[in-house]
Design a protein around this motif. Structure first.
Motif, PDB file in Angstrom:
ATOM      1  N   GLY A  83      -6.326  12.054 -46.427  1.00 31.95           N
ATOM      2  CA  GLY A  83      -5.068  11.329 -46.554  1.00 31.95           C
ATOM      3  C   GLY A  83      -4.906  10.812 -47.976  1.00 31.95           C
ATOM      4  O   GLY A  83      -5.890  10.456 -48.625  1.00 31.95           O
ATOM      5  N   LYS A  84      -3.684  10.763 -48.456  1.00 34.87           N
ATOM      6  CA  LYS A  84      -3.421  10.261 -49.812  1.00 34.87           C
ATOM      7  C   LYS A  84      -3.959   8.844 -49.972  1.00 34.87           C
ATOM      8  O   LYS A  84      -4.545   8.496 -51.000  1.00 34.87           O
ATOM      9  CB  LYS A  84      -1.916  10.300 -50.112  1.00 34.87           C
ATOM     10  CG  LYS A  84      -1.575   9.817 -51.499  1.00 34.87           C
ATOM     11  CD  LYS A  84      -0.088   9.920 -51.775  1.00 34.87           C
ATOM     12  CE  LYS A  84       0.222   9.458 -53.193  1.00 34.87           C
ATOM     13  NZ  LYS A  84       1.648   9.583 -53.494  1.00 34.87           N
ATOM     14  N   ASP A  85      -3.786   8.033 -48.936  1.00 32.82           N
ATOM     15  CA  ASP A  85      -4.255   6.649 -48.993  1.00 32.82           C
ATOM     16  C   ASP A  85      -5.774   6.543 -48.951  1.00 32.82           C
ATOM     17  O   ASP A  85      -6.336   5.493 -49.211  1.00 32.82           O
ATOM     18  CB  ASP A  85      -3.629   5.829 -47.866  1.00 32.82           C
ATOM     19  CG  ASP A  85      -3.981   6.341 -46.481  1.00 32.82           C
ATOM     20  OD1 ASP A  85      -4.283   7.542 -46.337  1.00 32.82           O
ATOM     21  OD2 ASP A  85      -3.951   5.540 -45.531  1.00 32.82           O
ATOM     22  N   ALA A  86      -6.474   7.636 -48.643  1.00 36.26           N
ATOM     23  CA  ALA A  86      -7.937   7.633 -48.578  1.00 36.26           C
ATOM     24  C   ALA A  86      -8.591   8.123 -49.871  1.00 36.26           C
ATOM     25  O   ALA A  86      -9.807   8.095 -49.999  1.00 36.26           O
ATOM     26  CB  ALA A  86      -8.407   8.503 -47.413  1.00 36.26           C
ATOM     27  N   SER A 105      -6.963  16.697 -59.854  1.00 35.99           N
ATOM     28  CA  SER A 105      -5.554  16.971 -60.105  1.00 35.99           C
ATOM     29  C   SER A 105      -4.774  15.833 -59.461  1.00 35.99           C
ATOM     30  O   SER A 105      -5.359  14.893 -58.926  1.00 35.99           O
ATOM     31  CB  SER A 105      -5.150  18.319 -59.490  1.00 35.99           C
ATOM     32  OG  SER A 105      -5.116  18.216 -58.077  1.00 35.99           O
ATOM     33  N   ALA A 106      -3.477  15.939 -59.477  1.00 37.04           N
ATOM     34  CA  ALA A 106      -2.653  14.902 -58.850  1.00 37.04           C
ATOM     35  C   ALA A 106      -2.904  14.807 -57.349  1.00 37.04           C
ATOM     36  O   ALA A 106      -2.626  13.778 -56.739  1.00 37.04           O
ATOM     37  CB  ALA A 106      -1.175  15.193 -59.117  1.00 37.04           C
ATOM     38  N   TYR A 107      -3.451  15.862 -56.752  1.00 37.08           N
ATOM     39  CA  TYR A 107      -3.624  15.903 -55.299  1.00 37.08           C
ATOM     40  C   TYR A 107      -5.061  16.086 -54.825  1.00 37.08           C
ATOM     41  O   TYR A 107      -5.337  15.948 -53.637  1.00 37.08           O
ATOM     42  CB  TYR A 107      -2.796  17.048 -54.702  1.00 37.08           C
ATOM     43  CG  TYR A 107      -1.328  16.948 -55.011  1.00 37.08           C
ATOM     44  CD1 TYR A 107      -0.523  16.037 -54.350  1.00 37.08           C
ATOM     45  CD2 TYR A 107      -0.751  17.743 -55.985  1.00 37.08           C
ATOM     46  CE1 TYR A 107       0.824  15.927 -54.634  1.00 37.08           C
ATOM     47  CE2 TYR A 107       0.600  17.648 -56.283  1.00 37.08           C
ATOM     48  CZ  TYR A 107       1.382  16.746 -55.606  1.00 37.08           C
ATOM     49  OH  TYR A 107       2.713  16.638 -55.883  1.00 37.08           O
ATOM     50  N   THR A 108      -5.984  16.433 -55.713  1.00 34.97           N
ATOM     51  CA  THR A 108      -7.313  16.848 -55.272  1.00 34.97           C
ATOM     52  C   THR A 108      -8.420  16.265 -56.145  1.00 34.97           C
ATOM     53  O   THR A 108      -8.314  16.253 -57.366  1.00 34.97           O
ATOM     54  CB  THR A 108      -7.421  18.387 -55.304  1.00 34.97           C
ATOM     55  OG1 THR A 108      -6.352  18.939 -54.526  1.00 34.97           O
ATOM     56  CG2 THR A 108      -8.743  18.872 -54.733  1.00 34.97           C
TER      57      THR A 108
END
Length: 126
Positions: A83-86, A105-108
């Motif tokens: 999750g993004k919040d995690a 990266s922005a997501y990983t």
């Protein structure tokens, strides 16, 4: 028309099955689905659940050999959903275990398993 294919399992071959299980099962929290032994009864493989019925087969290497470098052709990494919040909690958990976030990266978040294989913890597109 054939229905789209889904991931059934992924497999990684490792020299140290115990260390790999501690990383994937212990640190990342993937549940053990099944264990396999060889003809002598020694541990050969551990299957860890990935969700949706898929699993990661961690297999004991039967031979020495070269390892793949990131720029070479072949599968690049295994990316697991978070999750993004995690994201920051995962960063802290990895650091506490001595698993260095190699890049991001922005997501990983990208980290290496004990064998040097690249593992991503990703929240794309969230």
């Amino acid at each position: 028309m054939m229905e789209p294919l889904a991931v059934h399992h992924l497999a990684v071959v490792v020299h140290d099955l115990e260390r790999a299980e501690a990383f994937y099962g212990g640190l990342l929290g993937l549940p053990v689905v099944r264990r396999w032994t060889d003809e002598a009864g020694a541990p050969r493989s551990v299957w860890l659940g990935l969700g949706g019925g898929a699993f990661l087969a961690v297999e004991r290497a039967g031979a020495e050999g070269p390892t793949r470098v990131d720029a070479a052709p072949g599968f690049h990494c295994v990316a697991l959903a978070i999750g993004k919040d995690a994201r920051e909690r995962w960063r802290e958990r990895l650091a506490a275990a001595g698993a260095h976030v190699e890049r991001e990266s922005a997501y990983t978040l990208y980290v290496r398993d004990p064998e040097g294989n690249l593992v991503g913890l990703s929240h794309y597109p969230a």
